[in-house]
Design a protein around this motif. Structure first.
Motif, PDB file in Angstrom:
ATOM      1  N   SER A  79      16.272  -9.434 -37.365  1.00 57.44           N
ATOM      2  CA  SER A  79      16.573  -9.155 -35.962  1.00 57.44           C
ATOM      3  C   SER A  79      15.342  -9.372 -35.090  1.00 57.44           C
ATOM      4  O   SER A  79      15.424  -9.967 -34.012  1.00 57.44           O
ATOM      5  N   THR A  80      14.193  -8.908 -35.566  1.00 62.14           N
ATOM      6  CA  THR A  80      12.944  -9.111 -34.828  1.00 62.14           C
ATOM      7  C   THR A  80      12.624 -10.595 -34.711  1.00 62.14           C
ATOM      8  O   THR A  80      12.237 -11.072 -33.639  1.00 62.14           O
ATOM      9  N   LEU A  81      12.816 -11.331 -35.784  1.00 61.23           N
ATOM     10  CA  LEU A  81      12.558 -12.772 -35.771  1.00 61.23           C
ATOM     11  C   LEU A  81      13.456 -13.483 -34.763  1.00 61.23           C
ATOM     12  O   LEU A  81      12.984 -14.306 -33.974  1.00 61.23           O
ATOM     13  N   ILE A  82      14.726 -13.146 -34.742  1.00 61.35           N
ATOM     14  CA  ILE A  82      15.669 -13.769 -33.808  1.00 61.35           C
ATOM     15  C   ILE A  82      15.276 -13.438 -32.368  1.00 61.35           C
ATOM     16  O   ILE A  82      15.268 -14.320 -31.505  1.00 61.35           O
ATOM     17  N   ARG A  83      14.920 -12.179 -32.099  1.00 55.49           N
ATOM     18  CA  ARG A  83      14.495 -11.798 -30.745  1.00 55.49           C
ATOM     19  C   ARG A  83      13.250 -12.569 -30.322  1.00 55.49           C
ATOM     20  O   ARG A  83      13.143 -13.024 -29.181  1.00 55.49           O
TER      21      ARG A  83
ATOM     22  N   ALA B 197      12.045 -19.340 -26.720  1.00 53.56           N
ATOM     23  CA  ALA B 197      12.907 -20.326 -26.067  1.00 53.56           C
ATOM     24  C   ALA B 197      12.949 -20.099 -24.560  1.00 53.56           C
ATOM     25  O   ALA B 197      12.880 -21.053 -23.777  1.00 53.56           O
ATOM     26  N   LYS B 198      13.055 -18.832 -24.155  1.00 57.91           N
ATOM     27  CA  LYS B 198      13.063 -18.527 -22.717  1.00 57.91           C
ATOM     28  C   LYS B 198      11.762 -18.961 -22.053  1.00 57.91           C
ATOM     29  O   LYS B 198      11.766 -19.545 -20.970  1.00 57.91           O
ATOM     30  N   ALA B 199      10.638 -18.665 -22.696  1.00 60.83           N
ATOM     31  CA  ALA B 199       9.336 -19.007 -22.118  1.00 60.83           C
ATOM     32  C   ALA B 199       9.172 -20.519 -22.005  1.00 60.83           C
ATOM     33  O   ALA B 199       8.719 -21.029 -20.979  1.00 60.83           O
ATOM     34  N   GLU B 200       9.573 -21.240 -23.046  1.00 58.59           N
ATOM     35  CA  GLU B 200       9.452 -22.702 -23.007  1.00 58.59           C
ATOM     36  C   GLU B 200      10.400 -23.314 -21.985  1.00 58.59           C
ATOM     37  O   GLU B 200      10.030 -24.252 -21.272  1.00 58.59           O
ATOM     38  N   ALA B 201      11.621 -22.796 -21.897  1.00 56.03           N
ATOM     39  CA  ALA B 201      12.582 -23.319 -20.926  1.00 56.03           C
ATOM     40  C   ALA B 201      12.087 -23.077 -19.506  1.00 56.03           C
ATOM     41  O   ALA B 201      12.192 -23.956 -18.643  1.00 56.03           O
TER      42      ALA B 201
ATOM     43  N   THR C 159      10.045 -24.168 -30.033  1.00 57.21           N
ATOM     44  CA  THR C 159      11.187 -23.372 -30.462  1.00 57.21           C
ATOM     45  C   THR C 159      11.989 -24.133 -31.512  1.00 57.21           C
ATOM     46  O   THR C 159      12.385 -23.572 -32.536  1.00 57.21           O
ATOM     47  N   ALA C 160      12.238 -25.397 -31.276  1.00 57.18           N
ATOM     48  CA  ALA C 160      12.985 -26.207 -32.240  1.00 57.18           C
ATOM     49  C   ALA C 160      12.261 -26.240 -33.576  1.00 57.18           C
ATOM     50  O   ALA C 160      12.895 -26.137 -34.639  1.00 57.18           O
ATOM     51  N   ASP C 161      10.941 -26.351 -33.550  1.00 60.53           N
ATOM     52  CA  ASP C 161      10.171 -26.395 -34.782  1.00 60.53           C
ATOM     53  C   ASP C 161      10.254 -25.077 -35.550  1.00 60.53           C
ATOM     54  O   ASP C 161      10.469 -25.060 -36.754  1.00 60.53           O
ATOM     55  N   THR C 162      10.106 -23.960 -34.843  1.00 60.54           N
ATOM     56  CA  THR C 162      10.131 -22.677 -35.544  1.00 60.54           C
ATOM     57  C   THR C 162      11.532 -22.299 -36.005  1.00 60.54           C
ATOM     58  O   THR C 162      11.686 -21.663 -37.043  1.00 60.54           O
ATOM     59  N   VAL C 163      12.559 -22.704 -35.265  1.00 61.13           N
ATOM     60  CA  VAL C 163      13.929 -22.410 -35.701  1.00 61.13           C
ATOM     61  C   VAL C 163      14.240 -23.163 -36.992  1.00 61.13           C
ATOM     62  O   VAL C 163      14.930 -22.653 -37.872  1.00 61.13           O
TER      63      VAL C 163
END
Length: 142
Positions: free
Chosen positions: A32-36, A42-46, A123-127
């Motif tokens: 859950s922490t990882l997903i958050r 993602a929000k910061a990059e967007a 984000t894409a890389d870490t996901v």
């Protein structure tokens, strides 16, 4: 030997006495922490990408409006200057063709600039790394 409370992490028991439910709960909390964290990244990059794109588009728009009036007067002067040797009709066509060429060049340059917007690369890389991390292979890349 039985394990008691974990002195490093109060409220948790040591691994040797942790039940399956406790371990599952810990994994669920960590996931859950990882997903958050991924959502926040993602929000910061967007936000950063949108801000950069917005600035670029806004500057192009502002420059276009500011230069538009000056170009009208330059075009009229060129039209009248060419009107004496060529005639006003043909000089108007010549000026229009020149502006069509300028518009084509600017459109190609603008398309190139907008292609530079990268989106969410980190984000894409870490996901992509999440499935490997869940399997215990955090450093593997896909």
């Amino acid at each position: 030997m039985t394990a008691g409370p974990d002195p490093v992490a109060p409220g948790r028991t040591t691994t040797s006495s942790a039940s399956t439910g406790e371990l599952f709960g810990a994994v669920t909390r960590d996931l859950s922490t990882l997903i958050r964290q991924e959502i926040e990244l993602a929000k910061a990059e967007a936000t950063q990408s949108a801000r950069n794109a917005g600035r670029g588009v806004g500057m192009f728009g502002g420059a276009g409006v500011a230069v538009h009036l000056a170009l009208i007067f330059v075009s009229l002067a060129l039209w009248w200057a060419l009107g004496d040797p060529v005639g006003l009709g043909w000089s108007g066509v010549i000026v229009a063709v020149l502006w069509a060429i300028v518009a084509a060049v600017l459109a190609l340059r603008g398309r190139t600039e907008l292609r530079r917007v990268q989106g969410l690369p980190r984000t894409a890389d870490t996901v992509k790394k999440i499935p490997h991390a869940l399997q215990g292979h955090e450093e593997e890349n896909s």
